[in-house]
Design a protein around this motif. Structure first.
Motif, PDB file in Angstrom:
ATOM      1  N   ARG A 203       0.823  -1.217   0.000  1.00 48.25           N
ATOM      2  CA  ARG A 203       0.000   0.000   0.000  1.00 48.25           C
ATOM      3  C   ARG A 203       0.856   1.266   0.000  1.00 48.25           C
ATOM      4  N   ASN A 204       2.100   1.124   0.428  1.00 54.96           N
ATOM      5  CA  ASN A 204       2.986   2.291   0.539  1.00 54.96           C
ATOM      6  C   ASN A 204       4.329   1.998  -0.134  1.00 54.96           C
ATOM      7  N   TRP A 205       4.259   1.344  -1.284  1.00 52.41           N
ATOM      8  CA  TRP A 205       5.467   0.822  -1.924  1.00 52.41           C
ATOM      9  C   TRP A 205       6.495   1.905  -2.225  1.00 52.41           C
ATOM     10  N   GLN A 206       6.085   2.985  -2.841  1.00 46.71           N
ATOM     11  CA  GLN A 206       7.033   4.026  -3.227  1.00 46.71           C
ATOM     12  C   GLN A 206       7.701   4.660  -2.011  1.00 46.71           C
ATOM     13  N   THR A 207       6.999   4.669  -0.896  1.00 48.66           N
ATOM     14  CA  THR A 207       7.589   5.214   0.329  1.00 48.66           C
ATOM     15  C   THR A 207       8.623   4.262   0.904  1.00 48.66           C
ATOM     16  N   TYR A 208       8.261   2.989   1.016  1.00 44.96           N
ATOM     17  CA  TYR A 208       9.159   2.013   1.623  1.00 44.96           C
ATOM     18  C   TYR A 208      10.349   1.668   0.736  1.00 44.96           C
ATOM     19  N   VAL A 209      10.137   1.672  -0.573  1.00 46.89           N
ATOM     20  CA  VAL A 209      11.186   1.226  -1.501  1.00 46.89           C
ATOM     21  C   VAL A 209      11.430   2.322  -2.542  1.00 46.89           C
ATOM     22  N   PRO A 210      12.162   3.365  -2.177  1.00 48.77           N
ATOM     23  CA  PRO A 210      12.411   4.450  -3.128  1.00 48.77           C
ATOM     24  C   PRO A 210      13.321   4.051  -4.282  1.00 48.77           C
ATOM     25  N   ASN A 211      14.104   2.979  -4.096  1.00 51.23           N
ATOM     26  CA  ASN A 211      14.991   2.503  -5.161  1.00 51.23           C
ATOM     27  C   ASN A 211      14.979   0.978  -5.155  1.00 51.23           C
ATOM     28  N   SER A 212      14.371   0.393  -6.179  1.00 55.21           N
ATOM     29  CA  SER A 212      14.207  -1.064  -6.210  1.00 55.21           C
ATOM     30  C   SER A 212      15.485  -1.806  -6.585  1.00 55.21           C
ATOM     31  N   ALA A 213      16.562  -1.092  -6.869  1.00 58.10           N
ATOM     32  CA  ALA A 213      17.816  -1.748  -7.251  1.00 58.10           C
ATOM     33  C   ALA A 213      18.400  -2.585  -6.119  1.00 58.10           C
ATOM     34  N   TYR A 214      17.940  -2.337  -4.877  1.00 64.49           N
ATOM     35  CA  TYR A 214      18.539  -3.019  -3.724  1.00 64.49           C
ATOM     36  C   TYR A 214      17.581  -4.021  -3.079  1.00 64.49           C
ATOM     37  N   LEU A 215      16.639  -4.527  -3.850  1.00 63.93           N
ATOM     38  CA  LEU A 215      15.631  -5.433  -3.305  1.00 63.93           C
ATOM     39  C   LEU A 215      16.225  -6.716  -2.737  1.00 63.93           C
ATOM     40  N   THR A 216      17.320  -7.185  -3.301  1.00 55.68           N
ATOM     41  CA  THR A 216      17.864  -8.480  -2.874  1.00 55.68           C
ATOM     42  C   THR A 216      18.881  -8.368  -1.742  1.00 55.68           C
ATOM     43  N   GLN A 217      19.318  -7.169  -1.428  1.00 62.04           N
ATOM     44  CA  GLN A 217      20.364  -6.992  -0.416  1.00 62.04           C
ATOM     45  C   GLN A 217      19.910  -7.535   0.935  1.00 62.04           C
ATOM     46  N   ARG A 218      20.761  -8.329   1.569  1.00 60.27           N
ATOM     47  CA  ARG A 218      20.462  -8.882   2.890  1.00 60.27           C
ATOM     48  C   ARG A 218      21.198  -8.094   3.967  1.00 60.27           C
ATOM     49  N   GLY A 219      20.838  -8.350   5.209  1.00 60.22           N
ATOM     50  CA  GLY A 219      21.372  -7.583   6.320  1.00 60.22           C
ATOM     51  C   GLY A 219      22.246  -8.395   7.254  1.00 60.22           C
ATOM     52  N   GLY A 220      22.420  -7.858   8.463  1.00 62.96           N
ATOM     53  CA  GLY A 220      23.248  -8.536   9.449  1.00 62.96           C
ATOM     54  C   GLY A 220      23.014  -7.986  10.844  1.00 62.96           C
ATOM     55  N   THR A 221      23.397  -8.769  11.838  1.00 61.94           N
ATOM     56  CA  THR A 221      23.248  -8.413  13.249  1.00 61.94           C
ATOM     57  C   THR A 221      24.618  -8.466  13.913  1.00 61.94           C
ATOM     58  N   PHE A 222      24.934  -7.433  14.703  1.00 64.12           N
ATOM     59  CA  PHE A 222      26.233  -7.361  15.369  1.00 64.12           C
ATOM     60  C   PHE A 222      26.032  -6.912  16.816  1.00 64.12           C
TER      61      PHE A 222
END
Length: 260
Positions: A203-222
């Motif tokens: 419902r708020n796609w453009q707000t949450y994802v301003p650049n779809s080039a990074y859709l696959t990037q994963r994260g990490g916890t430290f």
């Protein structure tokens, strides 16, 4: 380079006031520092991780734990994320292009390309393949766990809680007793929370994802002690892989008690 050194030298836009500030500012008095490097703020993993943190918010405060999160997005996506999840905006920072993720050598996701495919189209292709488990180990098993339930995980939705924000009519949390009982993660319970998150993002796609080039990037916890010594790290191997123990995603924080 040591993860702490990388995190300590970087500055990002803070969601609470839009000011560029050091990520580790005001962490000096904490006994431990938890750094969450999230994917896109509209990602399943980011939203679900924030939900767990809010669920355990009081216990985390008692631990004198400083929490800072960095997600891919902009000020608008960060603001919306905090409004929806309840994550404190003073603890959330945003960056536009995943540079921190690259510095920390976090998994950028599947990288299949087809001739003539634009960068955003390539990201969508790889995201779809990762959702199917390709280049994303554990994703399908985790999706199925959300539907079948998990007796090793706690109950996620209170009996008196009203579930809204899904395509279904609003209903009371006690419904899940009918399909599985109580005191553990019942069938469809986690899937319902994920569906609610998905509806919010779409419902708020453009707000949450301003650049779809990074859709696959994963994260990490430290997790660090007060001196910057790394006590624990988890590097996400794929979608819905933000914790080593997805049944109890914050169980690694028991290390804090062990260090006391």
């Amino acid at each position: 380079m040591n993860p702490y050194a990388i995190l300590n030298q970087n500055k990002y836009q803070r969601v609470s006031d839009g000011i560029i500030r050091p990520l580790l500012e005001n962490c000096q008095t904490a006994s431990h520092i938890l750094i969450l490097v999230w994917p896109q703020l509209g990602d399943f993993d980011s939203l679900e991780y924030a939900w767990w943190l809010q669920r355990e918010a009081k216990n985390l405060t008692d631990k004198k734990l400083a929490i800072r999160a960095v997600g891919i997005g902009n000020l608008a996506s960060g603001t919306r994320f905090c409004e929806y999840t309840g994550f404190p905006p003073e603890n959330l920072f945003v960056e536009p292009n995943g540079e921190l993720h690259r510095q920390l050598n976090l998994y950028s996701g599947l990288n299949i390309s087809l001739p003539g495919l634009a960068e955003s189209g390539k990201a969508w292709l790889n995201l779809i393949l990762m959702c199917a488990g390709i280049g994303s180990p554990g994703t399908l098993a985790e999706v199925f766990r959300g539907y079948k339930g998990d007796r090793k995980a706690p109950q996620l939705i209170g009996d008196d809680e009203i579930i809204q924000g899904t395509p279904l009519p609003a209903f009371q949390g006690s419904f899940f007793q009918l399909v599985g009982g109580s005191g553990f993660q019942r069938p469809f319970e986690l899937a319902t929370l994920r569906l609610r998150n998905m509806v919010e993002v779409l419902r708020n796609w453009q707000t949450y994802v301003p650049n779809s080039a990074y859709l696959t990037q994963r994260g990490g916890t430290f997790l660090f002690d007060s001196k910057g010594q790394l006590l624990y790290e988890h590097r996400d191997p794929g979608i819905l892989g933000f914790a080593a123990n997805m049944s109890q995603p914050l169980s690694f924080l028991s290390l804090i008690e062990n260090c006391a």
